[in-house]
Motif scaffolding. Structure first.
Motif, mmCIF file in Angstrom:
data_model
loop_
_atom_site.group_PDB
_atom_site.id
_atom_site.type_symbol
_atom_site.label_atom_id
_atom_site.label_comp_id
_atom_site.label_asym_id
_atom_site.label_seq_id
_atom_site.Cartn_x
_atom_site.Cartn_y
_atom_site.Cartn_z
ATOM 1 N N CYS A 267 2.038 9.597 -0.060
ATOM 2 C CA CYS A 267 2.291 9.299 -1.462
ATOM 3 C C CYS A 267 1.656 10.374 -2.339
ATOM 4 C CB CYS A 267 1.719 7.926 -1.822
ATOM 5 S SG CYS A 267 2.498 6.572 -0.912
ATOM 6 N N THR A 268 2.410 10.862 -3.324
ATOM 7 C CA THR A 268 1.885 11.901 -4.214
ATOM 8 C C THR A 268 0.828 11.348 -5.152
ATOM 9 O OG1 THR A 268 3.713 11.473 -5.752
ATOM 10 C CG2 THR A 268 4.027 13.230 -4.121
ATOM 11 N N ASN A 269 0.882 10.037 -5.406
ATOM 12 C CA ASN A 269 -0.126 9.396 -6.246
ATOM 13 C C ASN A 269 -1.400 9.217 -5.416
ATOM 14 O OD1 ASN A 269 -1.679 7.007 -7.265
ATOM 15 N ND2 ASN A 269 -0.138 7.087 -8.887
ATOM 16 N N ASN B 36 -2.227 6.713 -2.362
ATOM 17 C CA ASN B 36 -2.356 7.296 -1.032
ATOM 18 C C ASN B 36 -3.660 6.861 -0.359
ATOM 19 O OD1 ASN B 36 -0.993 9.139 0.845
ATOM 20 N ND2 ASN B 36 -2.811 10.414 0.605
ATOM 21 N N ARG B 37 -4.711 6.711 -1.163
ATOM 22 C CA ARG B 37 -6.023 6.334 -0.641
ATOM 23 C C ARG B 37 -6.114 4.844 -0.313
ATOM 24 N NH1 ARG B 37 -11.477 6.832 -4.208
ATOM 25 N NH2 ARG B 37 -10.144 5.538 -5.512
ATOM 26 N N LEU B 38 -5.163 4.073 -0.824
ATOM 27 C CA LEU B 38 -5.213 2.623 -0.661
ATOM 28 C C LEU B 38 -5.137 2.211 0.804
ATOM 29 C CD1 LEU B 38 -5.478 0.146 -2.457
ATOM 30 C CD2 LEU B 38 -2.984 0.079 -2.660
ATOM 31 N N ASP B 39 -4.394 2.968 1.613
ATOM 32 C CA ASP B 39 -4.284 2.656 3.039
ATOM 33 C C ASP B 39 -5.659 2.580 3.697
ATOM 34 O OD1 ASP B 39 -1.581 2.749 2.656
ATOM 35 O OD2 ASP B 39 -1.239 4.564 3.814
ATOM 36 N N SER C 90 0.875 -1.161 0.000
ATOM 37 C CA SER C 90 0.000 0.000 0.000
ATOM 38 C C SER C 90 0.917 1.217 0.000
ATOM 39 C CB SER C 90 -0.911 -0.023 1.220
ATOM 40 O OG SER C 90 -1.812 1.054 1.197
ATOM 41 N N CYS C 91 0.387 2.394 0.301
ATOM 42 C CA CYS C 91 1.248 3.570 0.390
ATOM 43 C C CYS C 91 2.188 3.427 1.583
ATOM 44 C CB CYS C 91 0.398 4.835 0.509
ATOM 45 S SG CYS C 91 1.353 6.350 0.788
#
Length: 270
Positions: A114-116, A120-123, A87-88
């Protein structure tokens, strides 16, 4: 009347066939269901679990959980701890299984941003689904077991289990620290002409993480290190695990090395 009498046996045969087919499907379904079991810590800890399928309650794929096709979300279980990789941020916490539900405690995570945005939302996307006490089952079929998490909202996440080195080699490994020379060296390899191998020596660290003692002698490591890709001109210190290979093929090494973490990395001359 004769027409109806002739059709009656045919209708009965069709009904019987349909009933048998339904019974067969029910039996097959029951058999498939019976293979799904609530896993224990030993089973969970024997594999790295890679997310391969995820659907919502409509049966639609949850694309937001697959933002890194080359590095799928991974769950690892160690004793009473669960960790999330790829993940991030790295995430981890305690877990237990009660009445077929995965109960995950508060998860700690690194603080990297994460800039992506999707990454970043994956967490939070995986964290939420682990926190809602999903049901957990493992199906042993084929070479790789499947771990299934099902949430009360109707999401279904399926992870494919890849055996850990401990599972593959049949026992725990020995932790070592190896310094890898910036340049490879010529070596003899039964399957490759003009082979180049890693040049390594063992180094030691104390309980505080400081180097101690005298490094070992340089030696050629003909079998390489699983999970490590050498970059010419870069010196690395690696924490690895060394495993005994049971019944190695002829001319094959009797030990295997698996990368744990990269401790140090520097370009030669710096």
């Amino acid at each position: 009347m004769r027409v109806h009498l002739l059709l009656l046996p045919l209708a009965l045969a069709v009904c019987a066939s349909t009933s048998a087919a339904g019974s067969s499907r029910a039996t097959t379904s029951a058999s498939a269901t019976s293979k799904a079991v609530t896993p224990d810590a030993a089973l969970l800890g024997g594999y790295h679990w890679h997310l391969t399928q995820a659907t919502d309650h409509y049966g639609q794929r949850i694309d937001a959980l697959f933002v890194r096709p080359d590095k799928p979300l991974q769950l690892d279980f160690d004793g009473n701890r669960i960790s999330v990789r790829n993940s991030c941020n790295g995430m981890g916490g305690s877990y237990r299984i009660e009445k077929g539900q995965l109960m995950v405690g508060p998860m700690m995570h690194t603080m990297m941003a994460c800039t992506n945005f999707p990454l970043n939302r994956l967490d939070s996307l995986i964290g939420v689904r682990l926190s809602v006490r999903p049901t957990i089952t493992v199906t042993r079929s084929g070479d790789n077991p499947l771990l299934r998490l099902h949430t009360s909202a109707g999401d279904t996440l399926i992870f494919t289990g890849l055996p850990t080195p401990e599972t593959r080699y049949g026992g725990p490994g020995v932790t070592e620290f190896l310094e890898v020379s910036p340049q490879t060296v010529p070596c003899n390899h039964p399957l490759m002409r003009n082979a180049q191998c890693l040049d390594v020596r063992e180094v030691h660290y104390d309980a505080n993480g400081l180097k101690t003692g005298t490094p070992g002698s340089w030696r050629v490591l003909s079998q390489g290190i699983e999970g490590y890709t050498h970059q010419p001109g870069v010196r690395n210190v690696l924490r690895v695990k060394r495993y005994a290979v049971q019944h190695p093929p002829a001319d094959a090494p009797s030990e295997a090395y698996v990368l744990d973490i990269v401790v140090e990395s520097a370009t030669a001359g710096r």
